[in-house]
Motif scaffolding. Structure first.
Motif, short mmCIF file in Angstrom:
data_model
loop_
_atom_site.label_atom_id
_atom_site.label_comp_id
_atom_site.label_asym_id
_atom_site.label_seq_id
_atom_site.Cartn_x
_atom_site.Cartn_y
_atom_site.Cartn_z
N GLY A 412 2.51 2.29 -13.49
CA GLY A 412 1.85 2.81 -12.29
C GLY A 412 2.45 2.60 -10.61
N GLN A 413 2.96 1.24 -10.67
CA GLN A 413 3.43 0.78 -9.45
C GLN A 413 4.70 1.73 -9.15
N THR A 656 -1.58 -1.41 -1.01
CA THR A 656 -2.46 -2.30 -1.37
C THR A 656 -3.25 -2.57 0.03
N SER A 657 -4.77 -3.01 -0.30
CA SER A 657 -5.46 -2.99 0.64
C SER A 657 -5.60 -4.36 1.61
N PHE A 684 -10.62 1.91 -1.30
CA PHE A 684 -10.90 2.31 -2.50
C PHE A 684 -11.62 1.36 -3.25
N GLY A 685 -12.01 0.16 -2.65
CA GLY A 685 -12.97 -0.83 -3.35
C GLY A 685 -12.39 -1.24 -4.66
N GLU A 686 -13.26 -1.28 -5.49
CA GLU A 686 -12.95 -1.78 -6.93
C GLU A 686 -12.32 -0.58 -7.76
N PRO A 694 -4.78 -3.31 -13.12
CA PRO A 694 -6.31 -3.70 -13.08
C PRO A 694 -6.25 -4.93 -11.85
N GLY A 695 -7.37 -4.89 -11.05
CA GLY A 695 -7.52 -6.07 -10.13
C GLY A 695 -6.84 -5.79 -8.84
N GLN A 696 -5.87 -4.69 -8.81
CA GLN A 696 -5.30 -4.31 -7.67
C GLN A 696 -6.17 -3.35 -6.78
N HIS A 697 -6.32 -3.72 -5.38
CA HIS A 697 -7.20 -2.87 -4.47
C HIS A 697 -6.20 -2.10 -3.85
#
Ligand SMILES: C[S@@+](CC[C@H](N)C(=O)[O-])C[C@H]1O[C@@H](n2cnc3c(N)ncnc32)[C@H](O)[C@@H]1O
Length: 1002
Positions: A412-413, A656-657, A684-686, A694-697
């Motif tokens: 996905g990256q 990323t946020s 996009f929060g969680e 997973p774990g990327q904001h």
């Protein structure tokens, strides 16, 4: 013509097979012990579709009687697919087998009830027949849902007749129908010549065909599979084929090396020379180099597929003469003395006359030509599609799967979900004629778009689609058509560093352009189509920064370099640009007139990638002024993007946020404040955007280039925050609903519901500095937060706040496992998941440690063991707490256990640099942190739980440990835990901390 390979078995033979299959099923198990024989069993009404008929009976019948192989020639519906949109079993080659099977349970006494469902499948798939069956009978229906008696038969009757008299079964009418069924619905295989014949006989398209994207996507996967195997089989020929072209060998070896590095960044570097390629090709099976070679072969296969697809596409619209289908193939196959490779070279030559950038230039993938067999298989697969109808981003899906293959961790990256792309285009307003064009001297001119990290081209492809499908134009009018064509060719700029992704962008965009070319060709008599080149280049985008605007005297030496034109970048196999591509490069370099810059730039933290940052600054000193420790690569791309915009131009990025608050982003924030209006930030929060990360904001944000400082200072930023995802469906479906919901409300001044909050940031842009931005809090909350800030005390002033240990690794992960030698794996019988620094109670018991070794084992907890106020009392896991001062020889059993993993432990960074011995935890921390009285807390602070704990409690970095600094601290830990679990702190954490770690509580 097809010659079906139906086995000439006697009817009694086949009947005997059915009889034997039906006899062997374990009826007792499916009837709860009520029936043990077939004839008894079918008297009952068992709901056995999903337990017996679909998974057991039919696959056996299809294999043994019809000759299909499940998963290969017959594709079952995914068990997770409950949508009912496709039949249970579909032959892979629907053209050769135009039928499908739908299985039902024994509880289905009247199969006619299912005819409408099967009829809808027939219509959807374009098949001729549908077969609905259960253990009693098989009924064949036509597309009008009429049962066809001569092809339908009863299993029950066949069984009874065979049982009664096996020799006479053949004369029964039911058996004759069964034999008709077998003849009509058996698996057929075309041989090489039959396929050639089929391609040669290809009928001209009528234009009435429909193109099923799902079917084409599936076929493309198969084609890549065929070609990939074929490329692999040419492995030995590769070095031979390249002969004495050492430069090319080096280029290919460099690409393979770069792939290996992206799979494992810590791998030792190759000193690449021409002979490296041969060594890489001979790499040991299962090794990293072998994997990298295979991925490279996959790229070769993928690239070849895209070229073949494009040629067929252009043939089908008449842009080039036919050579691979529709009469053309037959002609050229004969003319070229039935030499298939010559036909293909000719086809590429024709395409090269139209688009030389893709067909007339050598790259790392062009050495490969498919073998005759692979080529015929591919052409045969494609021969079922009128590709002239293709206008969708079909390659995107396949590319996504490719990215997934290359590096699952990074899934996905490198691929931006298409819903996100569309959302961003909407947010920057690329939605209507005035956004697509402007007028100059009464002429329609395209607006300029730039994607500075195109990947597979998602942003440009969607922009092209909008131009084609949403702009106002008359497709009978040649001038209008040329406007749209120009907007795609001369309005859509892109740059991409990876050669492979760059080619995919080109082809993906050409596919988008093709329907317009097709319409233009209808005006052939008025217009000669010129040779053209898309405005996409294969480049390191960071090279495209503005030229330095300083006088020679002021020009510091290091900046001098930045103005050079870099001809070649060996690492990325970037060849010097020429012709029109060179002009595109120069244009982007000098342009400050882009209307839109939209992209998903690479996110690469400095940590672990220092070399990348160092090398970039060395090569392009321009970027030094925007460098800051702990920064992210993406910051430079935001700055670059903004620098390219005209006044009023819009930038829409997904990243990323962390940058609005990250320390390393101060220079980026400064640049944005000085140059842009911050229009919107969607946090996009969680919610996960990239399925595999997973774990990327993430945030999506829109900036507008704006020079009026006063106006910038007054601006209030529109903030949208996602609080909760929508419920059911796949990640993709849930996410699409969320984006629709956001789009529905983001224009409102304020809106709130359980999923999102939309509001104007209480701080004006002028109040922001390069310090972290508190823009994500609405007005009322901000007041409360400010108040807490003025009266509260800082946690870290009074208490120690520490993170847990970093074992590295806790258990044997897949990648660590792959680093082990085969010898070690075999010797110690190691498996993925085995504990390294952790042992379960059972594993510990098996070690039978003497008392003197027990002390090193510590109870190890997960952060899910922490609740508000209390923790789990015990755990099944134990940590081997070894530090740099552990006298390991005093623990021979532990030592022996760790020895098994020594080869990977010594390769850890801290170990290699001599900071810790091989047997130590990577970061063991101070032991006092984990012992005696303390507060423990889980890392995710939005939903923080703090617990009081008094004893031995070890955990890793997803936990925090809080201890008093001062023995005479007036606030006891029990008092503190009450405060930390209070609603006030919950609120404070939620509103102000935003994914930041705990010690920053102030
Ligand atoms: C997140 S992906 C973009 C995905 C893309 N939007 C898509 O839909 O497929 C980032 C891309 O940036 C590219 N990239 C990384 N560094 C780059 C650089 N210095 N210049 C240009 N492109 C770069 C990567 O190769 C990758 O394809």
């Amino acid at each position: 013509m097809k010659t079906p390979q139906i086995r000439k078995a006697q009817s009694s033979n086949l009947a005997s097979k059915v009889y034997s299959i039906l006899n062997k099923l374990d009826y007792g198990a499916y009837s709860g012990g009520r029936a043990s024989y077939y004839l008894d069993y079918i008297q009952g009404g068992y709901k056995d579709e999903l337990t017996l008929v679909d998974p057991v009976f039919f696959p056996q019948f299809a294999r043994e009687v019809l000759g299909f192989i499940l998963g290969t020639s017959l594709i079952p519906k995914e068990k997770t697919e409950t949508s009912g949109e496709r039949p249970d079993f579909l032959p892979r080659d629907l053209h050769l087998h135009p039928f499908m099977f739908e299985t039902k349970g024994t509880d289905s006494r009247d199969l006619a009830l299912h005819f409408p469902q099967v009829q809808s499948y027939i219509q959807k798939t374009g098949a001729r027949y549908g077969i609905v069956l259960n253990l009693r009978e098989a009924i064949v229906i036509s597309e009008t849902a009429h049962p066809i008696a001569e092809l339908s038969f009863s299993f029950e009757k066949l069984y009874r007749d065979f049982k009664h008299n096996p020799h006479a079964v053949g004369i029964q009418p039911n058996t004759r129908q069964f034999m008709n069924f077998v003849k009509e619905f058996s698996h057929q295989e075309l041989d090489f010549m039959q396929k050639v014949e089929q391609i040669a006989q290809g009928r001209p398209w009528t234009g009435e065909e429909t193109l099923s994207l799902d079917e084409l996507t599936q076929k493309i996967r198969e084609v890549v599979f065929i070609l990939h195997n074929d490329v692999r089989s040419q492995r030995d020929q590769l070095t031979h084929l390249l002969g004495y072209d050492n430069e090319r060998k080096v280029r290919i070896a460099s690409e393979i090396d770069a792939i290996a590095e992206s799979i494992d960044p810590r791998k030792p570097k190759w000193e690449i020379s021409a002979s490296s390629l041969r060594e890489m090709l001979g790499a040991k099976s299962g090794s990293l180099d072998e994997k990298a070679v295979d991925t490279y072969f996959y790229r070769v296969a993928y690239f070849t597929m895209t070229r073949l697809l494009l040629v067929r596409l252009w043939e089908d619209i008449g842009f080039i003469d036919e050579s691979l289908y529709d009469g053309g193939f037959k002609k050229w196959y004969e003319n070229f003395n039935r030499e298939l490779e010559r036909v293909l070279r000719y086809a590429f030559h024709l395409a090269g006359e139209r688009y030389s950038w893709l067909f007339n230039r050598e790259n790392n993938y062009t050495w490969y030509y498919p073998s005759d067999k692979a080529l015929v298989d591919v052409l045969y697969e494609f021969s079922h599609f009128n590709l002239g109808k293709l206008n969708a981003d079909v390659l995107g899906t396949i590319y996504e799967e490719y990215v997934d293959r290359v590096d699952r961790k990074n899934k996905g990256q490198y691929y931006t979900p298409r819903e996100v792309v569309s959302f961003i285009w909407d947010r920057v307003g690329f939605t209507h004629d005035n956004a697509f064009f402007h007028f100059e001297d009464g002429q329609r001119k395209p607006r300029l778009i730039f994607d500075l990290a195109t990947g597979s081209g998602g942003f440009l492809v969607e922009a092209a689609r909008r131009l084609r499908e949403e702009a106002t134009y008359n497709c009978q009018n040649l001038n209008d058509l040329v406007d749209i064509e120009n907007a795609i060719i001369e309005g859509l700029y892109g740059s991409e560093i990876s050669a492979f992704s760059y080619y995919i962008t080109e082809i993906n965009l050409l596919i988008q352009l093709t329907p317009i070319i097709k319409n233009i060709l209808e005006h052939k008599h008025l217009y000669r189509h010129p040779e053209f080149a898309l405005s996409v280049i294969h480049q390191d985008s960071l090279k495209l920064h503005p030229r330095i605007e300083k006088t020679f005297e002021e020009f510091p030496d290091e900046l001098r370099k930045a103005d050079e034109v870099y001809e070649r970048d060996k690492r990325h196999d970037i060849v010097g640009l020429e012709g029109r591509k060179r002009q595109v490069y120069e244009f982007i370099k000098d342009c400050r007139d882009f209307d839109y810059v939209c992209a998903n730039p690479p996110y690469i933290g400095e940590k672990g990638h220092k070399e990348l940052f160092r090398a970039t600054i060395e090569q392009y000193p321009y970027w030094k002024q925007y460098y800051l420790g702990k920064m992210n690569y993406l910051y430079w791309f935001v700055i670059l993007g903004l620098s390219k915009l005209r006044e009023g131009g819009k930038l829409g990025f997904i990243t990323t946020s962390y940058w609005p608050t990250a320390d390393g982003a101060a220079k980026l924030r400064r640049y944005i404040l000085d140059n842009a209006l911050i229009r919107e930030i969607v946090d996009f929060g969680e919610t996960r955007i990239f399925e595999g990360a997973p774990g990327q904001h993430n945030v999506i944000f829109v900036l507008e280039r704006y020079s009026d400082a006063q106006k910038r200072a007054e601006n209030r930023i529109k903030v949208a925050k996602v609080k909760k995802e929508f419920g059911d469906g796949t990640v993709k479906e849930r996410f699409s609903r969320l984006l629709d919901h956001l789009e529905g409300h983001i224009e409102e001044e304020s809106y709130t519901d359980e999923y999102i909050d939309v509001f104007l940031s209480p701080v004006r842009q002028g109040e922001l500095t390069e310090k972290p931005w508190g823009v994500f809090i609405e007005e009322a909350s901000k007041k409360i937060i400010d108040r807490i800030g003025t009266i509260g005390i800082k946690l870290s002033d009074h208490w120690f706040v520490d993170q847990g240990v970093v074992p590295n690794p806790l258990r044997l992960t897949k990648s660590k496992y792959e680093e082990l030698s085969e010898k070690a794996i075999e010797k110690y019988k190691l498996r993925i998941g085995d504990g390294v620094f952790i042992l379960t109670k059972q594993a510990l018991d098996r070690l039978q440690l003497p008392d003197c070794e027990q002390g090193i084992m510590k109870p190890y907890f997960k952060n899910s063991d922490i609740e508000k106020y209390t923790t789990s009392a015990s755990t099944n896991d134990f940590l081997i707490y070894t530090t740099s001062i552990t006298p390991i020889d005093n623990y021979p059993n532990i030592r022996q256990h760790l020895e098994k993993f020594r080869s990977i432990l010594v390769r850890r960074r801290e170990c290699e640099s001599g900071k810790v011995p091989w047997f130590s935890l990577h970061w063991a921390r101070e032991q006092r942190i984990f012992e005696n009285e303390k507060i423990v807390c889980s890392y995710r602070t939005e939903d923080a739980s703090f617990a009081y704990q008094d004893g031995s409690f070890y955990g890793s970095t997803d936990m925090y440990f809080i201890k008093s600094k001062n023995e005479r601290e007036p606030h006891s830990l029990k008092y503190l835990v009450g405060i930390l679990n209070s609603k006030v702190i919950d609120f404070w954490l939620l509103k102000s901390l935003l994914h930041k770690p705990l010690p920053q509580i102030k």
